[in-house]
Write an enzyme that holds these catalytic residues in place. Structure first.
Site, PDB file in Angstrom:
ATOM      1  N   ASP A 172     -11.580 146.868 119.565  1.00  0.00           N
ATOM      2  CA  ASP A 172     -10.534 145.956 119.126  1.00  0.00           C
ATOM      3  C   ASP A 172     -10.893 145.358 117.766  1.00  0.00           C
ATOM      4  OD1 ASP A 172     -12.595 144.197 120.046  1.00  0.00           O
ATOM      5  OD2 ASP A 172     -11.620 144.079 121.990  1.00  0.00           O
TER       6      ASP A 172
ATOM      7  N   ASP B 183     -11.450 136.282 133.487  1.00  0.00           N
ATOM      8  CA  ASP B 183     -10.143 136.524 134.105  1.00  0.00           C
ATOM      9  C   ASP B 183      -9.894 138.009 134.344  1.00  0.00           C
ATOM     10  OD1 ASP B 183      -9.839 137.379 131.513  1.00  0.00           O
ATOM     11  OD2 ASP B 183      -8.147 136.068 131.025  1.00  0.00           O
TER      12      ASP B 183
ATOM     13  N   HIS C 130     -10.169 140.488 132.040  1.00  0.00           N
ATOM     14  CA  HIS C 130      -9.649 141.275 130.919  1.00  0.00           C
ATOM     15  C   HIS C 130     -10.720 142.222 130.366  1.00  0.00           C
ATOM     16  CE1 HIS C 130     -11.332 138.020 128.216  1.00  0.00           C
ATOM     17  NE2 HIS C 130     -11.658 139.093 127.523  1.00  0.00           N
TER      18      HIS C 130
ATOM     19  N   GLU D  99      -5.234 141.147 128.311  1.00  0.00           N
ATOM     20  CA  GLU D  99      -5.250 139.973 129.164  1.00  0.00           C
ATOM     21  C   GLU D  99      -4.533 140.264 130.486  1.00  0.00           C
ATOM     22  OE1 GLU D  99      -6.931 137.407 128.479  1.00  0.00           O
ATOM     23  OE2 GLU D  99      -7.200 137.379 126.302  1.00  0.00           O
TER      24      GLU D  99
END
Length: 261
Positions: free
Chosen positions: A67, A136, A138, A143
């Site tokens: 990314d 979480d 991800h 996400e």
């Protein structure tokens, strides 16, 4: 999905580095997908040590980015391209010419995303993709509730993520970009081998959801259950919520030595 429980982050880094080294011995021009952040640093440090000792030749290796920030100049010290140059390419003696990454400064960001997806395919695909995981669930910047079929695309950072990342920008959240380009989950799943490293008690719930929960967009990393060769390497703290931890320890302890991870 194979789950390997190791004593600590250093042991996890050594295990994954040896898997990467073994891949490069078999395929000297392998394309290694890499992630940023603190979690994968033990992997890069262990692999660099092998390179310096002559245990692995990285001269033909290629590196692919997971990314990148949108709008941040490529030479900015906190662009992920710069971070990976410092933490991966230079310590491994790999030239920037062997690096693949999306253009976060492109005027047409969507076109840049599509171009990066094509570049990965034209390069023959990622041989081993190293991943971290968020609390979480991800992976990359996918996400919760990201499409499990998503391709490389632009994503908007949450305010909390920008607050968390401000420490890399002199504590000034205004310097943190609002958007990133990330490989999508569908793109990530095309790598031949996925290796997820998680350490610390803070990742325990996410690891349990990834490994033992249902495949669901609310936990993007759970998509690894769909992959034919996915390895999850966790330390004891990150494994603390796994119901099948004893089974995972038993299967790994009794697998053939030649099989690797």
């Amino acid at each position: 999905m194979e789950v390997v429980i190791v004593p600590d982050a250093a042991a996890g880094g050594e295990l994954i580095a040896e898997a990467m080294a073994g891949l490069l011995r078999r395929k000297p021009d392998a394309l290694l997908g890499v992630a940023t952040g603190s979690t994968p640093l033990p992997v890069y440090q262990a692999l660099a040590l092998k390179w310096r000792s002559g245990a692995v030749d990285t001269s033909g290796a290629r590196i692919a980015q997971l990314d990148e920030y949108v709008g941040l100049p490529a030479d900015h010290p906190e662009s992920y391209r710069s971070v990976l140059r410092r933490e991966v390419l230079e310590p491994l003696g790999i030239a920037m010419e062997a690096f693949l990454g999306p253009d976060g400064t492109a005027e047409d960001v969507q076109a840049a995303c599509e171009a990066y997806d094509r570049a990965l395919t034209e390069a023959g695909g990622v041989d081993l993709q190293l991943l971290g995981i968020g609390t979480d669930g991800h992976i990359g910047f996918n996400e919760p509730c990201s499409s499990l079929a998503s391709r490389t695309r632009i994503k908007t950072l949450t305010e909390q993520t920008r607050i968390d990342n401000a420490r890399f920008f002199d504590g000034d959240i205004e310097q943190v970009p609002h958007h990133v380009i990330t490989q999508g989950i569908g793109t990530i799943l095309e790598a031949r081998h996925l290796v997820l490293l998680a350490t610390g008690e803070g990742k325990a719930d996410a690891v349990a959801a990834t490994v033992e929960g249902p495949v669901a967009a609310v936990c993007p990393a759970s998509a690894l259950q769909l992959h034919p060769h996915a390895t999850v390497v966790v330390d004891e703290a990150a494994a603390s919520k796994l119901k099948l931890a004893d089974y995972f320890r038993h299967t790994y302890a009794n697998k053939p030595d030649w099989q690797g991870i």
